[in-house]
Design a protein around this motif. Sequence first.
Motif, PDB file in Angstrom:
ATOM      1  N   ALA A 117      -5.855   6.091   0.871  1.00 24.05           N
ATOM      2  CA  ALA A 117      -5.534   4.723   1.313  1.00 24.05           C
ATOM      3  C   ALA A 117      -6.779   4.059   1.901  1.00 24.05           C
ATOM      4  O   ALA A 117      -7.010   2.857   1.673  1.00 24.05           O
ATOM      5  CB  ALA A 117      -4.401   4.762   2.332  1.00 24.05           C
ATOM      6  N   THR A 118      -7.571   4.810   2.623  1.00 22.54           N
ATOM      7  CA  THR A 118      -8.810   4.249   3.190  1.00 22.54           C
ATOM      8  C   THR A 118      -9.730   3.761   2.075  1.00 22.54           C
ATOM      9  O   THR A 118     -10.335   2.686   2.170  1.00 22.54           O
ATOM     10  CB  THR A 118      -9.517   5.318   4.050  1.00 22.54           C
ATOM     11  OG1 THR A 118      -8.623   5.726   5.087  1.00 22.54           O
ATOM     12  CG2 THR A 118     -10.792   4.784   4.666  1.00 22.54           C
ATOM     13  N   VAL A 153       0.631   5.700  -0.979  1.00 22.01           N
ATOM     14  CA  VAL A 153      -0.067   6.867  -1.524  1.00 22.01           C
ATOM     15  C   VAL A 153       0.977   7.941  -1.812  1.00 22.01           C
ATOM     16  O   VAL A 153       1.939   8.123  -1.039  1.00 22.01           O
ATOM     17  CB  VAL A 153      -1.142   7.367  -0.523  1.00 22.01           C
ATOM     18  CG1 VAL A 153      -1.702   8.717  -0.943  1.00 22.01           C
ATOM     19  CG2 VAL A 153      -2.263   6.335  -0.406  1.00 22.01           C
ATOM     20  N   ARG A 176      -1.469  12.630   0.598  1.00 25.36           N
ATOM     21  CA  ARG A 176      -1.792  11.868   1.817  1.00 25.36           C
ATOM     22  C   ARG A 176      -2.764  12.630   2.716  1.00 25.36           C
ATOM     23  O   ARG A 176      -2.938  13.823   2.588  1.00 25.36           O
ATOM     24  CB  ARG A 176      -0.497  11.528   2.576  1.00 25.36           C
ATOM     25  CG  ARG A 176       0.303  10.482   1.808  1.00 25.36           C
ATOM     26  CD  ARG A 176       1.577  10.071   2.520  1.00 25.36           C
ATOM     27  NE  ARG A 176       2.339   9.188   1.631  1.00 25.36           N
ATOM     28  CZ  ARG A 176       3.595   8.810   1.833  1.00 25.36           C
ATOM     29  NH1 ARG A 176       4.250   9.244   2.885  1.00 25.36           N
ATOM     30  NH2 ARG A 176       4.193   8.005   0.971  1.00 25.36           N
ATOM     31  N   ARG A 177      -3.371  11.905   3.629  1.00 25.67           N
ATOM     32  CA  ARG A 177      -4.375  12.412   4.586  1.00 25.67           C
ATOM     33  C   ARG A 177      -5.595  12.968   3.866  1.00 25.67           C
ATOM     34  O   ARG A 177      -6.251  13.893   4.344  1.00 25.67           O
ATOM     35  CB  ARG A 177      -3.789  13.459   5.537  1.00 25.67           C
ATOM     36  CG  ARG A 177      -2.631  12.976   6.393  1.00 25.67           C
ATOM     37  CD  ARG A 177      -2.931  11.747   7.208  1.00 25.67           C
ATOM     38  NE  ARG A 177      -3.796  11.921   8.341  1.00 25.67           N
ATOM     39  CZ  ARG A 177      -3.366  12.189   9.573  1.00 25.67           C
ATOM     40  NH1 ARG A 177      -2.083  12.291   9.797  1.00 25.67           N
ATOM     41  NH2 ARG A 177      -4.213  12.309  10.569  1.00 25.67           N
ATOM     42  N   ARG A 178      -5.920  12.373   2.730  1.00 30.40           N
ATOM     43  CA  ARG A 178      -7.144  12.753   2.011  1.00 30.40           C
ATOM     44  C   ARG A 178      -8.054  11.548   1.847  1.00 30.40           C
ATOM     45  O   ARG A 178      -8.979  11.574   1.038  1.00 30.40           O
ATOM     46  CB  ARG A 178      -6.796  13.358   0.651  1.00 30.40           C
ATOM     47  CG  ARG A 178      -6.095  14.697   0.787  1.00 30.40           C
ATOM     48  CD  ARG A 178      -5.494  15.186  -0.501  1.00 30.40           C
ATOM     49  NE  ARG A 178      -6.473  15.384  -1.553  1.00 30.40           N
ATOM     50  CZ  ARG A 178      -6.178  15.924  -2.731  1.00 30.40           C
ATOM     51  NH1 ARG A 178      -4.945  16.321  -2.984  1.00 30.40           N
ATOM     52  NH2 ARG A 178      -7.100  16.059  -3.649  1.00 30.40           N
ATOM     53  N   GLY A 179      -7.739  10.475   2.573  1.00 24.77           N
ATOM     54  CA  GLY A 179      -8.610   9.298   2.553  1.00 24.77           C
ATOM     55  C   GLY A 179      -8.357   8.334   1.400  1.00 24.77           C
ATOM     56  O   GLY A 179      -9.134   7.390   1.209  1.00 24.77           O
ATOM     57  N   THR A 191       3.540   5.696  11.275  1.00 23.07           N
ATOM     58  CA  THR A 191       2.430   6.155  10.428  1.00 23.07           C
ATOM     59  C   THR A 191       1.602   4.976   9.961  1.00 23.07           C
ATOM     60  O   THR A 191       0.366   4.986  10.046  1.00 23.07           O
ATOM     61  CB  THR A 191       2.980   6.909   9.195  1.00 23.07           C
ATOM     62  OG1 THR A 191       3.674   8.056   9.645  1.00 23.07           O
ATOM     63  CG2 THR A 191       1.866   7.310   8.260  1.00 23.07           C
ATOM     64  N   LEU A 244       0.856  -1.194   0.000  1.00 22.26           N
ATOM     65  CA  LEU A 244       0.000   0.000   0.000  1.00 22.26           C
ATOM     66  C   LEU A 244       0.884   1.233   0.000  1.00 22.26           C
ATOM     67  O   LEU A 244       1.793   1.362   0.836  1.00 22.26           O
ATOM     68  CB  LEU A 244      -0.891  -0.005   1.245  1.00 22.26           C
ATOM     69  CG  LEU A 244      -1.725   1.270   1.452  1.00 22.26           C
ATOM     70  CD1 LEU A 244      -2.797   1.396   0.383  1.00 22.26           C
ATOM     71  CD2 LEU A 244      -2.347   1.263   2.854  1.00 22.26           C
ATOM     72  N   PHE A 265      -2.254   4.137  10.783  1.00 24.79           N
ATOM     73  CA  PHE A 265      -3.225   3.988   9.703  1.00 24.79           C
ATOM     74  C   PHE A 265      -3.982   2.668   9.849  1.00 24.79           C
ATOM     75  O   PHE A 265      -5.213   2.640   9.853  1.00 24.79           O
ATOM     76  CB  PHE A 265      -2.528   4.057   8.337  1.00 24.79           C
ATOM     77  CG  PHE A 265      -3.431   3.653   7.213  1.00 24.79           C
ATOM     78  CD1 PHE A 265      -4.394   4.530   6.739  1.00 24.79           C
ATOM     79  CD2 PHE A 265      -3.363   2.384   6.655  1.00 24.79           C
ATOM     80  CE1 PHE A 265      -5.280   4.149   5.731  1.00 24.79           C
ATOM     81  CE2 PHE A 265      -4.228   1.997   5.644  1.00 24.79           C
ATOM     82  CZ  PHE A 265      -5.187   2.884   5.184  1.00 24.79           C
TER      83      PHE A 265
HETATM   84  C1  COA Z   1       0.197   4.830   5.287  1.00 21.66           C
HETATM   85  C2  COA Z   1      -0.346   5.546   4.033  1.00 21.66           C
HETATM   86  C3  COA Z   1      -0.668   4.496   2.955  1.00 21.66           C
HETATM   87  C4  COA Z   1      -1.658   6.285   4.432  1.00 21.66           C
HETATM   88  O1  COA Z   1      -2.227   6.862   3.266  1.00 21.66           O
HETATM   89  P1  COA Z   1      -3.268   8.061   3.342  1.00 21.66           P
HETATM   90  O2  COA Z   1      -4.016   8.112   2.046  1.00 21.66           O
HETATM   91  O3  COA Z   1      -2.567   9.303   3.771  1.00 21.66           O
HETATM   92  O4  COA Z   1      -4.230   7.569   4.518  1.00 21.66           O
HETATM   93  P2  COA Z   1      -5.719   8.103   4.839  1.00 21.66           P
HETATM   94  O5  COA Z   1      -5.843   9.531   4.437  1.00 21.66           O
HETATM   95  O6  COA Z   1      -6.718   7.163   4.289  1.00 21.66           O
HETATM   96  O7  COA Z   1      -5.702   7.999   6.456  1.00 21.66           O
HETATM   97  C5  COA Z   1      -6.725   7.361   7.189  1.00 21.66           C
HETATM   98  C6  COA Z   1      -6.431   7.483   8.676  1.00 21.66           C
HETATM   99  O8  COA Z   1      -5.193   6.792   9.003  1.00 21.66           O
HETATM  100  C7  COA Z   1      -4.509   7.527  10.046  1.00 21.66           C
HETATM  101  N1  COA Z   1      -3.268   8.102   9.509  1.00 21.66           N
HETATM  102  C8  COA Z   1      -2.859   8.141   8.221  1.00 21.66           C
HETATM  103  N2  COA Z   1      -1.652   8.764   8.133  1.00 21.66           N
HETATM  104  C9  COA Z   1      -1.295   9.099   9.384  1.00 21.66           C
HETATM  105  C10 COA Z   1      -0.163   9.777   9.942  1.00 21.66           C
HETATM  106  N3  COA Z   1       0.854  10.225   9.168  1.00 21.66           N
HETATM  107  N4  COA Z   1      -0.123   9.950  11.285  1.00 21.66           N
HETATM  108  C11 COA Z   1      -1.124   9.514  12.076  1.00 21.66           C
HETATM  109  N5  COA Z   1      -2.242   8.879  11.600  1.00 21.66           N
HETATM  110  C12 COA Z   1      -2.315   8.685  10.277  1.00 21.66           C
HETATM  111  C13 COA Z   1      -5.469   8.648  10.470  1.00 21.66           C
HETATM  112  O9  COA Z   1      -6.328   8.126  11.462  1.00 21.66           O
HETATM  113  C14 COA Z   1      -6.226   8.898   9.161  1.00 21.66           C
HETATM  114  O10 COA Z   1      -7.475   9.522   9.354  1.00 21.66           O
HETATM  115  P3  COA Z   1      -7.534  11.146   9.474  1.00 21.66           P
HETATM  116  O11 COA Z   1      -6.729  11.716   8.325  1.00 21.66           O
HETATM  117  O12 COA Z   1      -9.008  11.430   9.363  1.00 21.66           O
HETATM  118  O13 COA Z   1      -6.935  11.492  10.808  1.00 21.66           O
HETATM  119  C15 COA Z   1       0.653   6.607   3.491  1.00 21.66           C
HETATM  120  O14 COA Z   1       1.099   7.421   4.567  1.00 21.66           O
HETATM  121  C16 COA Z   1       1.874   5.992   2.819  1.00 21.66           C
HETATM  122  O15 COA Z   1       1.857   5.705   1.615  1.00 21.66           O
HETATM  123  N6  COA Z   1       2.939   5.771   3.602  1.00 21.66           N
HETATM  124  C17 COA Z   1       4.198   5.161   3.060  1.00 21.66           C
HETATM  125  C18 COA Z   1       4.006   3.686   2.716  1.00 21.66           C
HETATM  126  C19 COA Z   1       3.468   2.878   3.881  1.00 21.66           C
HETATM  127  O16 COA Z   1       3.837   3.051   5.046  1.00 21.66           O
HETATM  128  N7  COA Z   1       2.564   1.933   3.521  1.00 21.66           N
HETATM  129  C20 COA Z   1       1.979   1.007   4.457  1.00 21.66           C
HETATM  130  C21 COA Z   1       2.829  -0.211   4.455  1.00 21.66           C
HETATM  131  S1  COA Z   1       2.287  -1.411   5.635  1.00 21.66           S
END
Ligand code: COA
Length: 138
Positions: free
Chosen positions: A82-83, A72, A77-80, A111, A70, A115
């Motif tokens: 990944a969700t 993004v 990021r933080r726009r939903g 992070t 996964l 998530f």
């Molecule tokens: C982890 C990752 C996929 C999240 O993607 P995203 O699209 O930003 O996630 P979302 O916007 O759907 O976040 C949903 C919720 O997860 C939590 N969350 C996501 N990023 C977070 C952060 N940096 N710190 C704390 N909580 C976080 C929050 O609860 C968030 O809800 P909110 O924004 O309403 O507070 C992204 O940060 C990423 O690509 N990271 C690098 C790769 C990675 O770590 N992948 C996972 C491998 S296991």
Amino acid sequence: MVQIREFCWRDYDDVAALWAAAGRDVLPRDELTAKLTRDPQLFLVAELDGAVAGVVLGTYDGRRGWILRLAVDPAHRRRGIATMLVGELEARFTALGCPRVNLLVMPDSTTALRFWQALGYLPMPDVLCTKPMGDTSR
Ligand SMILES: CC(C)(COP(=O)(O)OP(=O)(O)OC[C@H]1O[C@@H](n2cnc3c(N)ncnc32)[C@H](O)[C@@H]1OP(=O)(O)O)[C@@H](O)C(=O)NCCC(=O)NCCS
């Protein structure tokens, strides 16, 4: 608007760039070709304004679903996104009759842990063990 859809080969360079930007190994084309012979409907991308902004790779072994790779785009990021990707993947696991989904997280990835816990994925004490079948680079 974000559209979640299945991966197609013209996405490969964008997906590789996303994995690289997230610090993940980039799956080579031959590994993805092999993956796509099984459950291609579980390899999803998020498209935003015509560009790939997120990716997730699911697999189903008939007993458990697995979520891999996964990522993004840091700019979106933080726009939903990944969700949305995981929500669509979960719906597809459910449609396949998959009763439980697993994934692996690096223990220092705060992070990622936040998530996954926000989405209801709880840590387990299992330790990953691995062994290469031949080529040690994979
Ligand atoms: C982890 C990752 C996929 C999240 O993607 P995203 O699209 O930003 O996630 P979302 O916007 O759907 O976040 C949903 C919720 O997860 C939590 N969350 C996501 N990023 C977070 C952060 N940096 N710190 C704390 N909580 C976080 C929050 O609860 C968030 O809800 P909110 O924004 O309403 O507070 C992204 O940060 C990423 O690509 N990271 C690098 C790769 C990675 O770590 N992948 C996972 C491998 S296991």
